[in-house]
Scaffold this motif. Structure first.
Motif, PDB file in Angstrom:
ATOM      1  N   SER A 177      28.541   3.219  -2.110  1.00 38.53           N
ATOM      2  CA  SER A 177      28.392   4.633  -2.472  1.00 38.53           C
ATOM      3  C   SER A 177      28.178   4.784  -3.972  1.00 38.53           C
ATOM      4  O   SER A 177      27.330   5.578  -4.412  1.00 38.53           O
ATOM      5  CB  SER A 177      29.644   5.421  -2.052  1.00 38.53           C
ATOM      6  OG  SER A 177      29.825   5.390  -0.658  1.00 38.53           O
TER       7      SER A 177
ATOM      8  N   GLU B 267      29.607   9.475   5.590  1.00 37.84           N
ATOM      9  CA  GLU B 267      30.115   9.658   6.944  1.00 37.84           C
ATOM     10  C   GLU B 267      30.977   8.476   7.364  1.00 37.84           C
ATOM     11  O   GLU B 267      32.071   8.649   7.937  1.00 37.84           O
ATOM     12  CB  GLU B 267      28.951   9.822   7.924  1.00 37.84           C
ATOM     13  CG  GLU B 267      29.402  10.022   9.365  1.00 37.84           C
ATOM     14  CD  GLU B 267      28.239  10.136  10.342  1.00 37.84           C
ATOM     15  OE1 GLU B 267      28.489  10.474  11.508  1.00 37.84           O
ATOM     16  OE2 GLU B 267      27.087   9.880   9.941  1.00 37.84           O
ATOM     17  N   ALA B 268      30.511   7.260   7.049  1.00 32.72           N
ATOM     18  CA  ALA B 268      31.254   6.057   7.435  1.00 32.72           C
ATOM     19  C   ALA B 268      32.599   5.982   6.741  1.00 32.72           C
ATOM     20  O   ALA B 268      33.633   5.717   7.369  1.00 32.72           O
ATOM     21  CB  ALA B 268      30.426   4.808   7.111  1.00 32.72           C
TER      22      ALA B 268
ATOM     23  N   ASN C  10      33.722  14.707  -0.662  1.00 31.33           N
ATOM     24  CA  ASN C  10      32.455  14.389   0.006  1.00 31.33           C
ATOM     25  C   ASN C  10      31.390  15.446  -0.273  1.00 31.33           C
ATOM     26  O   ASN C  10      30.221  15.117  -0.524  1.00 31.33           O
ATOM     27  CB  ASN C  10      32.678  14.259   1.511  1.00 31.33           C
ATOM     28  CG  ASN C  10      33.500  13.046   1.866  1.00 31.33           C
ATOM     29  OD1 ASN C  10      33.603  12.101   1.079  1.00 31.33           O
ATOM     30  ND2 ASN C  10      34.088  13.045   3.045  1.00 31.33           N
TER      31      ASN C  10
ATOM     32  N   THR D  92      19.426   9.660   2.496  1.00 28.50           N
ATOM     33  CA  THR D  92      19.861   9.464   3.886  1.00 28.50           C
ATOM     34  C   THR D  92      20.883   8.338   3.970  1.00 28.50           C
ATOM     35  O   THR D  92      21.879   8.451   4.702  1.00 28.50           O
ATOM     36  CB  THR D  92      18.651   9.142   4.788  1.00 28.50           C
ATOM     37  OG1 THR D  92      17.730  10.235   4.743  1.00 28.50           O
ATOM     38  CG2 THR D  92      19.093   8.911   6.227  1.00 28.50           C
ATOM     39  N   ASP D  93      20.643   7.254   3.227  1.00 29.45           N
ATOM     40  CA  ASP D  93      21.618   6.170   3.173  1.00 29.45           C
ATOM     41  C   ASP D  93      22.966   6.687   2.682  1.00 29.45           C
ATOM     42  O   ASP D  93      24.024   6.348   3.219  1.00 29.45           O
ATOM     43  CB  ASP D  93      21.148   5.060   2.221  1.00 29.45           C
ATOM     44  CG  ASP D  93      19.960   4.284   2.753  1.00 29.45           C
ATOM     45  OD1 ASP D  93      19.858   4.134   3.980  1.00 29.45           O
ATOM     46  OD2 ASP D  93      19.151   3.823   1.926  1.00 29.45           O
TER      47      ASP D  93
ATOM     48  N   CYS E 102      24.635   3.679  -5.025  1.00 26.93           N
ATOM     49  CA  CYS E 102      23.666   4.743  -4.720  1.00 26.93           C
ATOM     50  C   CYS E 102      23.766   5.874  -5.730  1.00 26.93           C
ATOM     51  O   CYS E 102      22.756   6.376  -6.225  1.00 26.93           O
ATOM     52  CB  CYS E 102      23.929   5.267  -3.317  1.00 26.93           C
ATOM     53  SG  CYS E 102      22.820   6.597  -2.824  1.00 26.93           S
TER      54      CYS E 102
ATOM     55  N   TYR F 226      18.912   2.779  -2.663  1.00 22.58           N
ATOM     56  CA  TYR F 226      19.475   3.615  -1.610  1.00 22.58           C
ATOM     57  C   TYR F 226      18.803   4.986  -1.590  1.00 22.58           C
ATOM     58  O   TYR F 226      18.574   5.589  -2.636  1.00 22.58           O
ATOM     59  CB  TYR F 226      20.981   3.810  -1.826  1.00 22.58           C
ATOM     60  CG  TYR F 226      21.815   2.606  -1.467  1.00 22.58           C
ATOM     61  CD1 TYR F 226      22.349   2.457  -0.193  1.00 22.58           C
ATOM     62  CD2 TYR F 226      22.085   1.615  -2.418  1.00 22.58           C
ATOM     63  CE1 TYR F 226      23.127   1.362   0.137  1.00 22.58           C
ATOM     64  CE2 TYR F 226      22.859   0.516  -2.092  1.00 22.58           C
ATOM     65  CZ  TYR F 226      23.375   0.393  -0.819  1.00 22.58           C
ATOM     66  OH  TYR F 226      24.137  -0.697  -0.498  1.00 22.58           O
TER      67      TYR F 226
ATOM     68  N   ARG G 296      24.206   9.735   2.760  1.00 18.64           N
ATOM     69  CA  ARG G 296      24.869  10.577   3.760  1.00 18.64           C
ATOM     70  C   ARG G 296      25.580   9.701   4.802  1.00 18.64           C
ATOM     71  O   ARG G 296      26.706  10.007   5.222  1.00 18.64           O
ATOM     72  CB  ARG G 296      23.853  11.478   4.455  1.00 18.64           C
ATOM     73  CG  ARG G 296      23.259  12.572   3.575  1.00 18.64           C
ATOM     74  CD  ARG G 296      22.528  13.605   4.422  1.00 18.64           C
ATOM     75  NE  ARG G 296      21.710  14.487   3.601  1.00 18.64           N
ATOM     76  CZ  ARG G 296      20.394  14.353   3.453  1.00 18.64           C
ATOM     77  NH1 ARG G 296      19.745  13.386   4.093  1.00 18.64           N
ATOM     78  NH2 ARG G 296      19.715  15.193   2.682  1.00 18.64           N
ATOM     79  N   SER G 297      24.926   8.630   5.210  1.00 15.05           N
ATOM     80  CA  SER G 297      25.525   7.717   6.194  1.00 15.05           C
ATOM     81  C   SER G 297      26.754   7.012   5.626  1.00 15.05           C
ATOM     82  O   SER G 297      27.750   6.812   6.328  1.00 15.05           O
ATOM     83  CB  SER G 297      24.495   6.686   6.654  1.00 15.05           C
ATOM     84  OG  SER G 297      23.415   7.311   7.326  1.00 15.05           O
ATOM     85  N   LEU G 298      26.691   6.638   4.351  1.00 19.42           N
ATOM     86  CA  LEU G 298      27.842   5.999   3.701  1.00 19.42           C
ATOM     87  C   LEU G 298      29.026   6.955   3.637  1.00 19.42           C
ATOM     88  O   LEU G 298      30.173   6.554   3.901  1.00 19.42           O
ATOM     89  CB  LEU G 298      27.456   5.535   2.290  1.00 19.42           C
ATOM     90  CG  LEU G 298      26.567   4.305   2.195  1.00 19.42           C
ATOM     91  CD1 LEU G 298      26.034   4.152   0.770  1.00 19.42           C
ATOM     92  CD2 LEU G 298      27.336   3.055   2.602  1.00 19.42           C
TER      93      LEU G 298
END
Length: 234
Positions: A176, A90-91, A221, A83-84, A179, A80, A86-88
């Motif tokens: 998460s 956010e999700a 977060n 960027t991956d 990663c 991961y 950060r997307s996790l």
């Protein structure tokens, strides 16, 4: 006998899940490293089982985003990026915020009657998971922390009454952690480096203090992103 095929299917399904769980634990523990390659045959020999449940388990883990398939070669552990991550984050934030909105509308056990004895008992159980997670975080015991953190979020999200949400959030939490682990395992001492605000979140939800609950999630977060970004730059 009529029941034999069904029993065989159940056994294979159970074995498939056991293998998937074992391999996921290996990834979370850092014993299976990012990019590490292996084949169905190698895993089957390692566990002393046939190839079919192993292949099914590996496909399941690929669908969950923990492994990637290499055409005609096998599988490897997914690596991961920041960027991956950060997307996790956010999700999972969007999912959790949806839970909080449901609470505000009176949905789920917590939203309908947090004072109900069964709900109170369930929340007390979630809080105990949080206490154990915090203890592990403060001691820097990453393996124990991950186990309790995943149980904490699964049990907490279950109180909102949507099994699809529970499963989806659990998957995001696992990804998460994978990663994060890929970076944290390089550190020799994790004391004071890991987030430990689980009980604060439970206490805020019990009081229906949604502003505080959202602030706790924001703190979590921010801490996670800061740590992963810091380690990515080392």
């Amino acid at each position: 006998m009529p029941g034999t095929p069904g029993n065989g299917a159940v056994t294979r399904s159970t074995l498939r899940q056991q293998i998937a769980d074992a391999l996921r634990d290996e990834v979370l523990a850092g014993r299976l490293q990012p990019g590490q390659e292996f084949t169905v045959k190698e895993i089957a020999e390692q566990y002393g089982v046939s190839a079919t449940p192993v292949r099914e388990a590996l496909v399941d883990l690929s669908a969950q985003g923990l492994l990637e398939a290499d055409q005609h070669r096998g599988f490897h552990v997914r690596e991961y990026s920041v960027t991956d991550f950060r997307s996790l984050v956010e999700a999972r934030s969007l999912v959790i915020d949806g839970m909080f909105h449901a609470l505000g509308r009176g949905q789920g056990a917590v939203g309908q009657d947090p004072g109900d004895p069964r709900t109170a008992a369930a929340l007390a159980g979630v809080r105990r998971r949080g206490e154990e997670a915090q203890r592990a975080a403060r001691c820097g015991d990453l393996t124990v922390l991950i186990g309790y953190d995943l149980r904490f979020w699964r049990e907490l999200s279950a109180l909102f009454g949507n099994t699809y949400l529970v499963d989806f959030l659990h998957r995001l939490r696992v990804q998460s952690w994978v990663c994060t682990v890929q970076r944290l395992r390089r550190l020799t001492d994790l004391r004071g480096r890991l987030w430990a605000g689980h009980t604060e979140l439970v206490d805020a939800l019990v009081l229906r203090d949604m502003e505080r609950a959202r602030a706790v999630i924001a703190e979590c977060n921010a801490h996670a992103l800061s740590l992963v970004e810091e380690l990515a730059n080392d």
